[in-house]
Structure formats: C-alpha cells, structure tokens
Write an enzyme that holds these catalytic residues in place. Structure first.
Site, PDB file in Angstrom:
ATOM      1  CG  ASN A  82       4.206   0.453  -1.710  1.00 34.26           C
ATOM      2  OD1 ASN A  82       4.259  -0.338  -2.786  1.00 34.26           O
ATOM      3  ND2 ASN A  82       2.429   1.046  -1.372  1.00 34.26           N
ATOM      4  CD1 TRP A  83       9.609   2.085  -4.969  1.00 35.95           C
ATOM      5  CD2 TRP A  83      10.562   0.518  -6.283  1.00 35.95           C
ATOM      6  NE1 TRP A  83      10.799   2.278  -5.079  1.00 35.95           N
ATOM      7  CE2 TRP A  83      11.752   1.220  -5.659  1.00 35.95           C
ATOM      8  CE3 TRP A  83      11.229  -0.586  -7.011  1.00 35.95           C
ATOM      9  CZ2 TRP A  83      12.873   1.227  -5.941  1.00 35.95           C
ATOM     10  CZ3 TRP A  83      12.342  -0.850  -7.355  1.00 35.95           C
ATOM     11  CH2 TRP A  83      13.274  -0.082  -6.305  1.00 35.95           C
ATOM     12  CE  LYS A  84       1.225   3.702  -3.956  1.00 40.51           C
ATOM     13  NZ  LYS A  84       0.349   4.254  -3.452  1.00 40.51           N
ATOM     14  CG  HIS A 127      -1.248  -0.594   0.319  1.00 41.06           C
ATOM     15  ND1 HIS A 127      -2.110   0.487  -0.251  1.00 41.06           N
ATOM     16  CD2 HIS A 127      -0.117   0.501   0.620  1.00 41.06           C
ATOM     17  CE1 HIS A 127      -1.678   1.489  -0.541  1.00 41.06           C
ATOM     18  NE2 HIS A 127      -0.444   1.524  -0.019  1.00 41.06           N
ATOM     19  CD  GLU A 162      -2.743   1.941  -3.382  1.00 48.88           C
ATOM     20  OE1 GLU A 162      -1.682   1.186  -3.888  1.00 48.88           O
ATOM     21  OE2 GLU A 162      -2.540   3.271  -3.457  1.00 48.88           O
ATOM     22  CD  GLU A 217       0.124   3.758   3.854  1.00 50.80           C
ATOM     23  OE1 GLU A 217       1.286   4.545   3.492  1.00 50.80           O
ATOM     24  OE2 GLU A 217      -0.259   2.873   3.099  1.00 50.80           O
ATOM     25  N   GLY A 221      -1.351   9.184  -2.222  1.00 45.66           N
ATOM     26  CA  GLY A 221      -1.545   9.573  -3.511  1.00 45.66           C
ATOM     27  C   GLY A 221      -1.895  10.978  -3.853  1.00 45.66           C
ATOM     28  CB  SER A 251       0.863  12.895   0.491  1.00 50.27           C
ATOM     29  OG  SER A 251      -0.036  12.446  -0.524  1.00 50.27           O
ATOM     30  N   GLY A 295       5.000   6.067  -0.839  1.00 47.79           N
ATOM     31  CA  GLY A 295       4.637   5.559  -2.254  1.00 47.79           C
ATOM     32  C   GLY A 295       5.196   6.614  -3.511  1.00 47.79           C
TER      33      GLY A 295
END
Ligand code: PEP
Length: 260
Positions: free
Chosen positions: A20-22, A104, A106, A176, A182, A223, A244
């Site tokens: 996941n390159w966000k 997700h 976020e 998650e 992160g 992580s 991530g």
C-alpha cells in the site's frame, strides 16, 4: 468449532503480499519503484502493488504481462455518474486493476468512511470482478475498552453481510490494528492469530464453509517489515501481509516478499 489450519485449510494458496503506497509517491517515483520491483521479485507469491490513483495507469503499463498484480486504494460505490472526484471500480478494472483496498483505517478516520460505505464499495468491487481487500481493526481506545473482538466482528459482518461472492471470486480481509499502523511496532504473532480466529469464525457464521475455505483469505497488516514478516506468514491462520511504509523501499519490499 475447530478453526482452520493453514496446512490443511489453505494448502494451495500462495502467500499474498500487498504493498500500500498510500499518498506517498508521485508518478515518477511510482514508476521507478514499480520497475525495481518488477526486476527484483520472482517466484510464486501473490504480490499486489497499490499505487495512488494518479500513478495507476503508468504503473499498469510497467506491470503489464508481469506476475506482479495491480490494486487501487479505494473505489466508489456507484459504477458511474455525476460523482465529482470519485473513482469508478469499473474504470479501475478497465486499466488493469485486479484488487482494491477498502475500508482502510485512514479513510475511516480522516474521511468519515462508515461500515455501510465500505459495504457498498465491497458490493461494487465484486460486481465488476475486483478482489476486495477489506481492512478491519480496532483503535487503541477500543482495545483498552476490551472491544477488540466486537469491532472485528462488526466491521467484518457489516462489510460482507448480504454481499454475493461467486465461486470464482476472492475476498481478502486484512486485520490491521489501527494503533500499530505506521508505528514501527507490530503486534505479536499470537495476538494477530487470535484476531484472525475471530475473523474466520465470523466468516463461517455468514457464508457456506466451502466458500469461506476456497474464496476467503485473512492477512495481517501493521508495521510489517523484512525481519518480522515470516512470523506472520508462518501462522496457521494467516495467508499473507499488507505492507505500508516498508513497501516504499524496493530493497526492503523485495526482502519482505522473499522472507514471507
Ligand atoms: C497500512 O497502511 O495498511 C499499513 C499496514 O501501514 P504500515 O505497514 O506502515 O504499518
């Protein structure tokens, strides 16, 4: 009920490793990283790259006819129409996406995405043939309140209840824990395994067991790096990982895939 064991339960499934390159890489950086991964990842694992929307078409060109698969980070719940700024799942499929990350944390946190929205998006993804990667997980506060299992059951149920999963379709659930995303500090494999049991049990409660066994996968995200990945992929009830930060550096992500 006895919960599934990987050796007997998912014998033919390859490990799934999702990047996941966000919103972290521009088009040039995305193309460079895609090329590095294309030349550095071999073998039989199911590796999915999820760049930001603006880079999807360019990355799709690089990954065309390659064993690395393409995914998006979201889609809208309507197939097309007057929805300014939204992205159609059908158009994602058209440019070569085979997967889409949905729900997700976020998006739930910053964009007010609800379980109902996630559900509508899951239905849409399935209807156009995309594999949904549904993210579920508790916040630190929910965990402190002892509500972790409740949140996992609720998010999984609401995302999927009433969705039609056909025989040839796959669904991936990514556990998650929001508070470790992160952070550089993953949960223990035992903790991930416990959460996965809850998710598997929820799936068995809603879908025929053969469908769950053949079409669903549960993976871990939060992580993950090249040092800890094998502890998660080695779990009996974990089919892979969602990565991530550590997926943004070619050498590290290639190592993750190798070690998974
Ligand atoms: C994620 O954003 O889905 C994620 C797992 O991030 P990280 O690996 O950086 O914790």
């Amino acid at each position: 009920m006895d919960l599934p064991l990987k050796k007997t339960f998912m014998p033919e499934k390859k490990p799934i490793i999702i990047a996941n390159w966000k919103m972290k890489l521009g088009i040039g950086e995305s193309k460079k990283l895609a090329l590095e991964l294309k030349h550095g990842i071999f073998g039989k694992k199911e590796v999915v790259i999820c760049p930001a929307f603006v880079s999807l078409v360019e990355v799709a060109q690089i990954l065309k006819n390659n064993h690395l698969k393409l995914g998006a980070q979201d889609c809208f719940w309507e197939v097309e129409g007057a929805f300014t700024g939204e992205v159609s799942a059908r158009h994602l499929a058209e440019i070569g996406c085979q997967y889409v990350i949905l729900g997700h944390s976020e998006r739930r946190q910053h964009l007010g995405e609800t379980d109902e929205m996630v559900h509508q998006k899951v239905r849409m993804a399935l209807s156009v043939g995309l594999t949904p990667i549904i993210c579920v997980g508790e916040t630190f506060e929910q965990r402190q309140e002892g509500a972790k299992d409740y949140i996992l059951i609720q998010q999984t149920t609401k995302a999927l209840q009433g969705a039609v999963v056909k025989q040839n379709q796959k669904v991936i659930i990514a556990y998650e824990p929001v508070w470790v995303i992160g952070s550089g500090q993953a949960v223990s494999p035992a903790e991930a395994s416990g959460a996965h049991q809850v998710i598997w049990q929820t799936l068995f409660d809603f879908f025929p067991s053969e469908l769950v066994k053949n079409n669903f996968s549960v993976i871990y995200g939060g992580s993950v790096d090249s040092e800890n990945v094998s502890k998660f992929t080695g779990l009996d009830n974990c089919a892979g990982v969602l990565v991530g930060s550590a997926s943004l550096v070619a050498k590290e992500f290639i190592e993750i895939v190798k070690n998974s």
